[in-house]
Design an enzyme around this catalytic site. Sequence first.
Site, PDB file in Angstrom:
ATOM      1  N   ASP A   1      71.246 102.092  57.698  1.00  0.00           N
ATOM      2  CA  ASP A   1      72.138 101.083  58.273  1.00  0.00           C
ATOM      3  C   ASP A   1      71.166 100.144  58.970  1.00  0.00           C
ATOM      4  O   ASP A   1      70.588 100.497  60.009  1.00  0.00           O
ATOM      5  CB  ASP A   1      73.094 101.716  59.291  1.00  0.00           C
ATOM      6  N   HIS A   2      70.960  98.962  58.387  1.00  0.00           N
ATOM      7  CA  HIS A   2      69.833  98.156  58.878  1.00  0.00           C
ATOM      8  C   HIS A   2      70.009  97.719  60.332  1.00  0.00           C
ATOM      9  O   HIS A   2      69.034  97.371  61.000  1.00  0.00           O
ATOM     10  CB  HIS A   2      69.541  96.965  57.951  1.00  0.00           C
TER      11      HIS A   2
ATOM     12  N   HIS B   1      77.953  99.176  60.653  1.00  0.00           N
ATOM     13  CA  HIS B   1      77.215  98.506  61.737  1.00  0.00           C
ATOM     14  C   HIS B   1      77.937  98.555  63.097  1.00  0.00           C
ATOM     15  O   HIS B   1      77.347  98.918  64.111  1.00  0.00           O
ATOM     16  CB  HIS B   1      76.954  97.046  61.382  1.00  0.00           C
TER      17      HIS B   1
HETATM   18  C1  BG6 Z   1      75.302  93.532  55.586  1.00  0.00           C
HETATM   19  C2  BG6 Z   1      76.629  93.065  55.061  1.00  0.00           C
HETATM   20  O1  BG6 Z   1      75.284  94.927  55.701  1.00  0.00           O
HETATM   21  O2  BG6 Z   1      75.067  92.948  56.862  1.00  0.00           O
HETATM   22  C3  BG6 Z   1      76.685  91.557  54.993  1.00  0.00           C
HETATM   23  O3  BG6 Z   1      76.834  93.607  53.763  1.00  0.00           O
HETATM   24  C4  BG6 Z   1      76.333  90.949  56.328  1.00  0.00           C
HETATM   25  O4  BG6 Z   1      77.965  91.103  54.580  1.00  0.00           O
HETATM   26  C5  BG6 Z   1      75.026  91.530  56.845  1.00  0.00           C
HETATM   27  O5  BG6 Z   1      76.214  89.543  56.162  1.00  0.00           O
HETATM   28  C6  BG6 Z   1      74.766  91.056  58.264  1.00  0.00           C
HETATM   29  O6  BG6 Z   1      73.500  91.467  58.642  1.00  0.00           O
HETATM   30  P1  BG6 Z   1      72.689  90.672  59.732  1.00  0.00           P
HETATM   31  O7  BG6 Z   1      71.447  91.478  59.925  1.00  0.00           O
HETATM   32  O8  BG6 Z   1      72.444  89.305  59.172  1.00  0.00           O
HETATM   33  O9  BG6 Z   1      73.565  90.623  60.951  1.00  0.00           O
END
Ligand code: BG6
Length: 503
Positions: free
Chosen positions: A185-186, A248
């Site tokens: 989960d980045h 997230h």
């Molecule tokens: C991803 C989603 O996991 O996270 C995207 O699939 C979203 O839809 C993105 O835009 C948002 O990531 P960040 O790091 O730009 O907030």
Amino acid sequence: MKAAIASSDTLFVLFGASGDLAWRMVVPALFDLYLDKHLPERFRLLAVGRSDAGDAALAEHYFKGVAENSRRGAPPPDAWQAFCGMIRHIRIDVSAPEDFSKLGKALEIYETEWGGKAERVFYLATPPSLFERIALGLGAAGLSQDRDHVRMVVEKPLGNDLDSFRRINDALCRIFEERQLFRIDHYLGKETVQNILAMRFANPIFEPIWNRRYVDHVTITVAETLGVGKRGGYYEHAGALRDMVQNHLLQLLCLVAMEPPVAYDADDIRDKKVDVLHAVRPIPRDTVDSFAARGQYAEGWIQGAKLAPYRDEADVDPHSNTETYAALKLYVDNWRWQDVPFYLRTGKCLAASVSEISIRFRDVPHRAFPASAGLNAQPTRLIIQMSPEQGIVLKFMAKEPGSQLRLRLVDMRFSYMEAFKTDTPAAYETLLRDVMVGDATLFMRADQVEAAWKLVMPILDVWAENPAADFPNYAAGTWGPESADLLVARDGNSWLTPTITKA
Ligand code: BG6
């Protein structure tokens, strides 16, 4: 304490090597790790794909990906040449079992050349529909068995609902042990997100007030100005709840609400996080409307540009019922948080790109100041800013200078850039580095993902069975649908406009 960067030789096998995720995220992050000398000296990126593209064609494709997506921009030529020297394209058809044996042989050749066992990382940057097949192929070829040196990385979405998650996960767990599985989960790799634990547990001043006695409610906002772009095909079947909340936003909730860990250790931290998910009050199907709101963007304007409605996006059904906005009210039923609402919201095509957590403290118990002083016009809040600002702001009341007694909200601010004068690594750099050293702290354990699915399932089911009659219900460039305002207004609260919006 993290191990020193992969001093061990590493074979990084990237499935889905010609896909978007590899191009946008994985390879740029590996290259930045290389520039920072965080890759082991002996490292190979084995880019697995079905095409016949040679090493040179692939390197050129990746060059553009790095130039556009690395935090450092276009790669310096010498460093890029050296990095490309570590990339090998390998043609494999994942539906052909014998191809996995071919992969195994390729890995052995490197190990023989290097004179010993290497760490082997299998990274699945493929659609989830291939996870099971690849896991089984690796297992059948005997490539999963070295439990200490083989790791498997999988990306979200891990399933489309609780059942499909269980199916995928069971397949992975038949082949790999839990300690070998790294579910990304980045958000957990973001510096500002990791800092939530540092802020809460490395300072004695926050814990005593971090509870129902002092906190009135908590708001978690992850807002994006972008629409779904070219991802309509995926998003149509996902929607905001699956795409952002199930993973997230619930991970952020866990970090804000969890109990202090005994040790900064993968299992202890993950135990405390899963406790939060278990404590979240389940939402019965017949009360979904009181706890969740959904929205879909209509046309509108953002920063002078006109945006099309979601239903006009490529690969989207013109009568789509998919939500591009979701808001939830959750309660964490435990001693610390009983009856404190946690409001979560996320959406596409909103008024600003901003991610922040706002802790709203209770009002003072007794108003000693005269009403004319303006006390309680604004509440005391602690705001954890994740993006675009990165820092922490404490908003509290102060006396305005002058002979009259007037109170006003002021900011006390910590900014990463100012404090550390350094660029923060991208989330993927942190996560890939952790995979290579085998540190699973920032990855999701199966029980967490399962608990998160359980929590959102009643909402997903009710929304699927009852198409929204009012879609599209918010104009692009606004803060979302009225139903989300009502969700919090019923408690006498409102979504406060995020503090700083450098969109
Ligand atoms: C991803 C989603 O996991 O996270 C995207 O699939 C979203 O839809 C993105 O835009 C948002 O990531 P960040 O790091 O730009 O907030």
